[in-house]
Design a protein around this motif. Sequence first.
Motif, PDB file in Angstrom:
ATOM      1  N   THR A 103      -1.375  49.551  34.631  1.00  0.00           N
ATOM      2  CA  THR A 103      -0.975  49.365  36.025  1.00  0.00           C
ATOM      3  C   THR A 103      -0.631  47.898  36.253  1.00  0.00           C
ATOM      4  O   THR A 103      -1.213  47.009  35.624  1.00  0.00           O
TER       5      THR A 103
ATOM      6  N   LYS B 234      -4.446  55.438  37.381  1.00  0.00           N
ATOM      7  CA  LYS B 234      -5.191  55.415  36.132  1.00  0.00           C
ATOM      8  C   LYS B 234      -5.930  56.742  35.921  1.00  0.00           C
ATOM      9  O   LYS B 234      -5.965  57.284  34.812  1.00  0.00           O
TER      10      LYS B 234
ATOM     11  N   SER C 154       0.216  40.027  41.344  1.00  0.00           N
ATOM     12  CA  SER C 154      -0.447  39.304  40.247  1.00  0.00           C
ATOM     13  C   SER C 154       0.520  38.479  39.407  1.00  0.00           C
ATOM     14  O   SER C 154       0.097  37.803  38.465  1.00  0.00           O
TER      15      SER C 154
ATOM     16  N   ASP D  75      -0.606  48.518  46.122  1.00  0.00           N
ATOM     17  CA  ASP D  75      -1.842  49.105  46.650  1.00  0.00           C
ATOM     18  C   ASP D  75      -2.824  49.357  45.508  1.00  0.00           C
ATOM     19  O   ASP D  75      -2.604  50.233  44.668  1.00  0.00           O
ATOM     20  N   GLU D  76      -3.920  48.613  45.496  1.00  0.00           N
ATOM     21  CA  GLU D  76      -4.896  48.745  44.415  1.00  0.00           C
ATOM     22  C   GLU D  76      -5.561  50.115  44.400  1.00  0.00           C
ATOM     23  O   GLU D  76      -5.915  50.631  43.339  1.00  0.00           O
ATOM     24  N   ASN D  77      -5.731  50.725  45.583  1.00  0.00           N
ATOM     25  CA  ASN D  77      -6.314  52.074  45.619  1.00  0.00           C
ATOM     26  C   ASN D  77      -5.411  53.063  44.894  1.00  0.00           C
ATOM     27  O   ASN D  77      -5.881  53.924  44.136  1.00  0.00           O
TER      28      ASN D  77
ATOM     29  N   LEU E 295      -3.228  52.307  42.570  1.00  0.00           N
ATOM     30  CA  LEU E 295      -3.231  51.989  41.146  1.00  0.00           C
ATOM     31  C   LEU E 295      -4.455  52.575  40.455  1.00  0.00           C
ATOM     32  O   LEU E 295      -4.375  53.051  39.317  1.00  0.00           O
ATOM     33  N   ARG E 296      -5.588  52.550  41.141  1.00  0.00           N
ATOM     34  CA  ARG E 296      -6.792  53.168  40.564  1.00  0.00           C
ATOM     35  C   ARG E 296      -6.602  54.669  40.388  1.00  0.00           C
ATOM     36  O   ARG E 296      -6.988  55.246  39.361  1.00  0.00           O
TER      37      ARG E 296
ATOM     38  N   CYS F 241       3.503  50.691  38.794  1.00  0.00           N
ATOM     39  CA  CYS F 241       3.588  49.427  39.519  1.00  0.00           C
ATOM     40  C   CYS F 241       3.526  49.685  41.017  1.00  0.00           C
ATOM     41  O   CYS F 241       4.300  50.492  41.540  1.00  0.00           O
TER      42      CYS F 241
ATOM     43  N   ASN G  52       0.241  45.151  39.541  1.00  0.00           N
ATOM     44  CA  ASN G  52       0.396  44.813  40.949  1.00  0.00           C
ATOM     45  C   ASN G  52       1.325  43.604  41.023  1.00  0.00           C
ATOM     46  O   ASN G  52       1.011  42.552  40.461  1.00  0.00           O
TER      47      ASN G  52
END
Length: 346
Positions: free
Chosen positions: A215, A208, A220, A200-202, A204-205, A197, A217
Amino acid sequence: MKAMVYHGAGDIRFEEKPKPKLIDATDAIVRIVKTTICGTDLGIWKGKNPEIADGRILGHEGIGIVEEVGSGVQNIKVGDKVIISCVSKCGVCDNCKKQLYSHCRNGGWILGYMIDGTQAEYVRTPFADNSLLKLPDNVNEEVALMLSDILPTAHEIGVQYGDVKPGDTVMIAGAGPVGMSALLTAQLYSPSLLIMCDMDENRLRLAKELGATHTINPASGDVAKQVFDIVGEDGVDCAIEAVGLPATWEMCESVVKPGGHLAVVGVHGQPVNLQLQKLWIKNLTITTGLVNSNTTEMLMKAVATGSVDYTKMLTHHFKFNELVEAYDVFKHAAENGAMKVVLVAD
């Protein structure tokens, strides 16, 4: 020699300092080959540790070459390439005898805190036989840098204190260097689900890529609901809090199942609201701690033989004389896509 020096809250400077000398018979002088910046260093810069003396050299992570040893050092030799542990341990006090090295009566976390640290061309390391680890040829030098602190910290205080077992479900709040290290070292115990959790989407990528099965965020929607949708309404076996904020604490305490574990790794600088009226009945185990570094050698063997590419954690490289720029990049990690920075000696 050049070093990054603390002069009070908001004031750190890259400046000239005297080369360290041996003080005690158990000391070693190490020439730094690579070092890095920790979130704790940013906290010091921001003023979270006003007890630190003006003029202190920062840093508690590094690898280097031993240049000089005291007369009492037996196992470490001049010329050895070594990992510098963030925890200095005398090995003889009552806490050391219990392997509670983080609370060594004569050491503990002192580098870059109570004595000069590793963000310098040379560092004096106390209790060299116990606090330096010879670096084998089969361990990547830059991965070894993470064995100074973040890998054993996440493993011991997050994964081991969180009692992660085969088949467990785990949520990690915070995909920074320590949270990502918890993701990596948790996989040594074969959990069934690993939920990361972060905002930062970067990151989270990257999580993965490094083994997260799911993941989340927080932007959301409600985190607890998303966790329950993944694992069921009871929640996770283990929640690892790896940020150090009231919001991430509350996130973790809301998703742990009865009989589960909540392991706090994040460095907290303010009180949190403990929902004890809800938690008392859940038979939870809540743990906190500072790394003891008693699993570093085990982790060194694991990273040498494992299939996971730990180097993906190392996002930025700088020359040592670019320390000021490196701090700026790490301070603004989200904007720069930074995870862990590596400073390489000139």
